[in-house]
Design an enzyme around this catalytic site. Sequence first.
Site, PDB file in Angstrom:
ATOM      1  N   CYS A 262     -16.105  -5.943   9.437  1.00  0.00           N
ATOM      2  CA  CYS A 262     -16.120  -4.541   9.889  1.00  0.00           C
ATOM      3  C   CYS A 262     -16.170  -3.685   8.630  1.00  0.00           C
ATOM      4  CB  CYS A 262     -14.870  -4.235  10.700  1.00  0.00           C
ATOM      5  SG  CYS A 262     -14.685  -5.300  12.131  1.00  0.00           S
ATOM      6  N   ALA A 263     -17.297  -3.720   7.953  1.00  0.00           N
ATOM      7  CA  ALA A 263     -17.376  -3.174   6.591  1.00  0.00           C
ATOM      8  C   ALA A 263     -17.381  -1.651   6.566  1.00  0.00           C
ATOM      9  CB  ALA A 263     -18.623  -3.712   5.901  1.00  0.00           C
ATOM     10  N   GLY A 264     -17.835  -1.010   7.641  1.00  0.00           N
ATOM     11  CA  GLY A 264     -17.914   0.453   7.662  1.00  0.00           C
ATOM     12  C   GLY A 264     -18.718   0.952   6.468  1.00  0.00           C
ATOM     13  N   GLY A 266     -17.781   0.659   3.513  1.00  0.00           N
ATOM     14  CA  GLY A 266     -17.633  -0.274   2.400  1.00  0.00           C
ATOM     15  C   GLY A 266     -16.418  -0.085   1.510  1.00  0.00           C
ATOM     16  N   LYS A 268     -13.659  -1.562   1.315  1.00  0.00           N
ATOM     17  CA  LYS A 268     -13.164  -2.824   0.742  1.00  0.00           C
ATOM     18  C   LYS A 268     -14.300  -3.668   0.193  1.00  0.00           C
ATOM     19  CE  LYS A 268      -9.351  -2.242   3.757  1.00  0.00           C
ATOM     20  NZ  LYS A 268      -9.933  -1.110   4.521  1.00  0.00           N
ATOM     21  N   ASP A 317     -23.089 -11.122  17.758  1.00  0.00           N
ATOM     22  CA  ASP A 317     -24.497 -11.047  17.356  1.00  0.00           C
ATOM     23  C   ASP A 317     -24.906 -12.305  16.599  1.00  0.00           C
ATOM     24  OD1 ASP A 317     -26.983 -10.365  16.143  1.00  0.00           O
ATOM     25  OD2 ASP A 317     -26.450  -8.234  16.299  1.00  0.00           O
ATOM     26  N   ASP A 333     -11.536  -6.195   9.132  1.00  0.00           N
ATOM     27  CA  ASP A 333     -10.811  -4.926   8.942  1.00  0.00           C
ATOM     28  C   ASP A 333     -11.050  -4.135  10.231  1.00  0.00           C
ATOM     29  OD1 ASP A 333      -9.391  -2.891   7.758  1.00  0.00           O
ATOM     30  OD2 ASP A 333     -11.101  -2.094   6.644  1.00  0.00           O
ATOM     31  N   CYS A 386      -5.277  -0.347   9.737  1.00  0.00           N
ATOM     32  CA  CYS A 386      -4.492   0.748   9.162  1.00  0.00           C
ATOM     33  C   CYS A 386      -3.667   1.352  10.295  1.00  0.00           C
ATOM     34  CB  CYS A 386      -5.367   1.777   8.448  1.00  0.00           C
ATOM     35  SG  CYS A 386      -6.694   2.443   9.451  1.00  0.00           S
TER      36      CYS A 386
END
Length: 459
Positions: A262-264, A266, A268, A317, A333, A386
Amino acid sequence: MSKKKVAPSRKPAPLKQASGEPKSPAELALPRPFVAQAISLMAEVLKFERPADSVLSYHFKNHREMGHADRGRIAELVYGILRHLRSLRDVVARSEPPSPSEARYLVLAALVRLQGKNLREIEHLIKGEDTEWFGRLKAAGQDKGTSAIRHEFPDWLETALSAMPADELDTLARSLLVPAPLDLRINPLHARRPEILAQLEKHGIAAKETPFSPWGMRLEGKPAIQRHPAFVKGDMEVQDEGSQLLAALVAPKRGEMVLDFCAGAGGKTLLMGALMKNTGRLYAADISEKRLAKLGPRVARAGLSNVQTIRLAHERDDRIQRLAGKFDRVLVDAPCSGTGTLRRNPDLKWRQGEAHIAELTELQAKILEAAAPLVRPGGVLVYATCSLLPQENTLIQQAFSDAHPEFEVVDPVAQLAAVGIELPADALIAGPTNLPGLQLLPHRHGTDGFFAAIWRKKI
Ligand SMILES: C[S@@+](CC[C@H](N)C(=O)[O-])C[C@H]1O[C@@H](n2cnc3c(N)ncnc32)[C@H](O)[C@@H]1O
């Protein structure tokens, strides 16, 4: 024809006054148009249809005449109200406002109760029946009400945190009412912390080392750092110290295959890519095209060439599932309530409820379930949020452990110690059956609230 960008005015231009009458010192300090704008902005924010920060930036984009200082003052007022909305609503209700304009009375009450303005400073804003209301507001006094009101929590959040000892919950709630500091980190690929700290100092930016992360720097105040040469060069990034510690917990090594599920945008990914010394392969996957699009320029600025983004349709996927059993490390994450970030996003507590948390926990379990087969035997799986809520943290850890005997739980504090990061013993939380988890809390560790669990897949 290319459109010319209009740069926002940097001068603190005061909002224009409508009438030519002489102004009292109080009105000059708190001009009517400023307060009117705060009220209309607050009314928009209170719909809770969009995150407060996006309502504010949209508003500022459409009010280019507003100076930097006025923007800051309005944002401070709006965020102050969001932080203290529970007690402000309570006191406004008890003072029986003469009309149903909630935003107006919240703003006036906040000026008095949060910003300590006295009647002389705001009397030019109050007319007619509002004058009597103001008297009632003063008389409504300091009644702190229930613990949820004292904590400035909605009832659902008070209930969700009720397992915490009462005095600790009081301290946590107080810490969530204070704006978070701005944390940066160096890019370990090509920057050293003492040098970046010296560069910051040269530009008049006061900063010190964060207590736990070897890469972190905590700033005094909130200077704009996006134009600082070290930022432009990719030598530093904005990242909360807690988030840095989660990337350290994954502990990716040179040459490994790593997945940030779940890099969003980025947060992390960037640190993990640098910890891998820009070698191996780091997949940054997410379902959000928009978030992944923000990752590209950040990866380039950080000088990383080992990151590959994957836009997923969903967690199952095939673009990622075809890599089953191949990853040395997988970080989940997970999307969460964000209750650990209430210092930064106080509207989150008002935009969610029990039903939303239940949807999130279902999704978290599903993503973790989809991530598990991707880990190679002997590889590592990290689940992080979080969030402050046991439902999203220790309960997810417990359910996953129960369903997956092929994964053994690792002590995250010991794991961090193994990579040279010593955390205090109170960063270790025991789940319902004593499984060790990492819990970072603003009042104890000075970071946003984070949780992490780590497992090793048995060989
Ligand atoms: C907590 S955020 C990630 C923050 C990011 N790792 C960082 O450090 O900046 C959670 C992310 O999960 C993504 N997400 C939500 N549902 C997902 C799914 N089913 N599969 C993969 N990612 C998902 C969201 O788009 C969001 O970017």
